[in-house]
Every structure is written in structure tokens, then in C-alpha cells.
Design an enzyme around this catalytic site. Sequence first.
Site, PDB file in Angstrom:
ATOM      1  CE  LYS A  61      -4.181  -1.349   2.155  1.00 28.18           C
ATOM      2  NZ  LYS A  61      -5.260  -1.428   3.220  1.00 28.18           N
ATOM      3  CD  GLU A  69     -19.350  -6.619   6.728  1.00 31.32           C
ATOM      4  OE1 GLU A  69     -18.728  -5.746   6.199  1.00 31.32           O
ATOM      5  OE2 GLU A  69     -19.487  -7.875   6.205  1.00 31.32           O
ATOM      6  NE  ARG A 100     -21.289  -7.140   2.272  1.00 32.10           N
ATOM      7  CZ  ARG A 100     -20.158  -7.554   2.092  1.00 32.10           C
ATOM      8  NH1 ARG A 100     -19.173  -6.920   2.500  1.00 32.10           N
ATOM      9  NH2 ARG A 100     -20.043  -8.165   0.911  1.00 32.10           N
TER      10      ARG A 100
END
Length: 644
Positions: free
Chosen positions: A284, A370, A398
Site C-alpha cells: 500500500k 459482518e 450484510r
Amino acid sequence: MKILERINSPEDLRKLAREDVKKVSDELRAFLLESVSKSGGHLSSNLGTVELTLAIHYVFNTPFDKLVWDVGHQSYAHKIITGRRNRLSSIRKFGGISGFPKRSESEYDDFGTAHSSTSISAVLGMALASKLNGLNQGESRRRHVAIIGDGALSAGMAFEALNNAGHGNKDLDILVILNDNDMSISQPVGALSNYLARLLTGKMYSSAREFSKQVLKKIPPVLEVAKKIEGGAKGLLTPSTLFEAFGFNYFGPIDGHDLNILIPALENLRNLKGPQFLHVVTKKGHGYQKAEQDPILYHGPGSFNPRDGIVKKNEPEKKTYSKIFGEWLCDAAGSNKNIVAITPAMKEGSGMQKFADMFPARFFDVGIAEQHAVTFAGGLACDGIKPVVAIYSTFLQRAYDQLIHDVALQNLDVLFAIDRAGLVGADGATHAGAYDLSYLRCIPNMVVMAPKDELECCQMLNTGIRIAGPSAVRYPRGQGPGTEVTQPANAGILELGKAEVLRSCSADPDKFGMVNAKKVAILAFGSMVMPSLVAGEKIDATVVNMRFVKPIDEAIILRCAIEHDLIVTVEENVIAGGAGSACAEVLSAQPDKMLKKTGSCQLYHLGLPDKHIDHGDPKELLRLQGLDAENILSKIENLCNLSS
């Protein structure tokens, strides 16, 4: 003229010599940094996918071949290469391009992926559609590529798709690329892995392996030994066991920033049939040292000077609701050892970093999972622990079955701190918390609260942590009105289902500022209380802070219906099934005697319309939907004029 400026489609990229692709990667990274530092947006993840993006478009015949980016915030380089370079400055702004792949935006955006872990399922569906449409035969057959981040791979849905894709689908051309940006490769291991991946993706290895299977299958015991030898030898060098158990051919890990490795590996994999899995390691923020050192800070920054980097400003006068929640959580946990906190990979966004530092044994980041987060909380609640699940409204969707089946049905003590309720701005329709009041209030045993300000948010959290059964406090992104809170856990609690009358209309009809002196009551929920109060002051209306969506204050609704000519409900949620609908249900359920008393009162709902609302500045979006003070006032005046 820069090479990048001549690339308006992947076809232009594929015309370049391979050595020129490296030059494009340098230009593209510089362009990304310059553009995003001015416009704001996702930076770290996109700096890390520059070479991978170029290699994929260089090797695969897009848009005929299908690509799905997961999570889609890593697709900025993809957008630049696919003809949207000149529009990148508009990204995530009203009227501009989306920060995620969007099917209506480009033929190169094959699937919308603003939520994570969906790519493998989508690609499998596309591959099967290609088979049904006769596009999976010959050298020119359609290929299907899912690029999934390591964080997205933590969700159960990704593994469900892997399990389905890898077995019984050997005639489907699927390539899953794992973009692993949480792992570093030392030089010796990197060199060996790169060499091995080039070897294993080559035709010689693939052909030899298939030939051996054909010969040895006539001697089953020998075949089994051969499989063990091959799997063992290869497994010593690569982490292949898991993905090959799913039925994929695993290759890697390889350096995701080395085009001399990436392009040949992808070319080899493009020629293989059946499910393939390529493990690519990226970093990243690659190429911009400040983002490499702090990828979280540079994940989704606003505008900044690339030379100086992001300069951390002093804390604003008004704290965000996320910050207020984080302070409450620490304060409450200090006096209640049974409180634990759970988040599905949103520690920083939900304001939980301080809690994680103070109470590491009571903090659980379960990753992008989730469904697991909600059921995990239910399990904790079974034995007297008080779990607080901090989750964005759009992500709680979700885990809806888990919310109903694993928590509410069993009436377990779980508190949901629902962040990013209502319109969220730059992330757009995919992240809007537009539905939670509707989908929460229909669940038995749920208590649903929406605060008007920071103090009331703490009062609701205090209330939710004390009552039996599941409860939810939903609050918007960003700052509140600025109400000061000194001791969040001692802010008090609220009477369950009790609204608050903020102002009452005058008894003198001559003081009304509207046609025919209509008596108006505004029933406002959460973030809509303050603009409703501003509008109510100007027209001398009764304004009620409803506080509770469930249980709703039936008494105040009936009183307003008896004493007023018009009731207007205002909420930052879809009108369909929302808080206004709850008010209408109260009135319609009354016996005939009460209906006669309330029958002359009109009822009107203000809220989000039955459509998806795109990205833009949150205040502007609310204005366009008629949910600012001026438009609330205008709408009520029009309603009074129409009914005169």
C-alpha cells in the site's frame, strides 16, 4: 508528450512494447498522487495496484475479457487506463465519476464492488454465462478475472464462492488474483517465489502434470503417491494447500510491482483452462514514502500537498459522532468490566482506536466479516458479557439474518452503534445508510434510537447498554451540532419510548406565519431535528424530537393529531417503511372513536425518496432531497397553501 497522455483505452496500452509499460507505471503513479492529493479520495490502495492494473489490461483483452475489482476503491488506475483520466479530478464529487467501479459509468466496469468480497461470486456467474452463450471455446474465448484484496478475502462470502467455483467447473476460465498488501517478501524468498511462479504457470509444467495424470490414472496407487509427492514438494515452497483444496491451481506469491514477473505470469495463466489462483504481493502506498509508512492515514485523505504530506490539524471544535462514541465506549468500559467492543474492520472509522489501546483484551476486530461479528456478539451475550457492535449502517445490511435469527429472536443483550446513518457524501449510494430505520424497526425485540445531538447520543448509548435485549443507536457521519459532553457514561439515560417536545405552536392563530393559520406539528427523527427546529421557529410550529423509532411514542403522535391540522414527519432514511411510516401505523391502528378526533389532521412524510442517491457533498445532497431547513419550511408552506 508523456506516454500516459496517449493512452485512452487498454487497446492503446497493448500497442506498447513491454519496456514502455514500465514508463507508463511511473507516469501513472505520479498522476495518481498529483490528482488525488488535490481532489481527495482513496490513495494508498491505488498506489499499490498500479503495476497490477497495467499488467492485467496489457495481457487480457478488455473489455471482452471480464474484470472485477474487489474492493473497488483500488480501481483508480483502472479508471485512468479505461478512458477516464481527464475526469479523475471529479472523482467522488457531485456529478463526477464514482470512487468505485460502476456499470453505468463504463463498459470496462463489469461489476459494482463498493462492498467487499463479492468478486469471485460475480466472476463465477459471468464465466457460467459465457459458457451458456458459447463464448468459452478456442483461443479467443472469454476470460474472467477477479482481483480481490487480502482484507476482502477474510469474508465468508469469498470462501463460499471459492468452494463453488473450484469444484465441478473445470471448463470455466476463472482467474482469481489475490492482491496481498499486508505481507512483505524478503529478497531470497521473493526471488525463489518469482522463479517458481514463472515455472509453474508455464505450459511445460502444466502439460507435464496433465500427461502424468493420464498415464498414472491407470495405476491408482501410484497416482496417489505421485499426487502426494507433487503436493508436498510444491507445498514446501508455496502456501498452496488451502486454495488447491478448493480446486484451484495456486501460483505465487509473486512481486506485484515487478512487471517483468507479472506480465509473463499472467500471459501463462491466460492460456490455462479452469480455475486458477495467483497470489500477488503489493505494498500500500508504493512509490510514495509517506503513504508507505502510514497507509491508514493515506487511505482516504482529503486534499494535501504531496511534498509536505498530510498535516494533522488540531481537533475541530465540534467532535464527530464517531469520536463521541469512542469516548463514551472508553468511559463506559472503565466502570463496567463486562463491556466489550466488536468491529468488522472499521476500528479507525468507528472511533475505536483509543478503546483498543486501553482495553486490548476486550476489543475484537473480526475483519471484513459482518455476519460473524453479529453472531459472535450474540454468543458473548449468552454468558453475561455486554457486547457493543460498532458498524456502519450500510455494512449492517450484510448481517441482517444474523441480526434477526441470532440476536433479536433470542432477545440477547447486544448494543449496535450504527455509524454513517443517512447520506454519507463522497462514497455515494453504495455506502448510504438510507435503510436502517426501515429494516430495524420491523424486527421484534429491537429498540431503535436516533439522537438529535452529541449529548443525546451518549444518553441513548447509556440507555441501550442498560436495557435487556437488542438495541441500536444510529447516528450520521461527521460532526453534530456541537453540544458539549464532558462525561459520556454519566450523561444520563432516557425513558424508553418517550419523545421530547422542543417547542409548541402558539395558541393565538394571528401569530401563525402561514395561510389560514394551519396548526402544524413536525415530528423529527435524529439528524433532522435541528433543521426541523429552524423551520418550526419560522412558522410557529410544534416541533417534537421523537428520539425513539421503536418503541415509538404513540401518545405524542395522537396528541399532535388531535391538536394540529397537519403533521409532517422528517427523517434521513427512505420514506418507505421508515419512521414516518411508524407514525402513520399508530394513527391507522386507532379505534373509531379516536379516529374521529384525529380525522381532520393531515399527515405528510419527508425523507429520502425511492431511488439511489449518488455521491456528492452531504449538505448539498440533503438540500437536493428537500431535507434542509429552508426546504422543510418551503414544503410545509406549500402543503398549507394547497389545503387552504
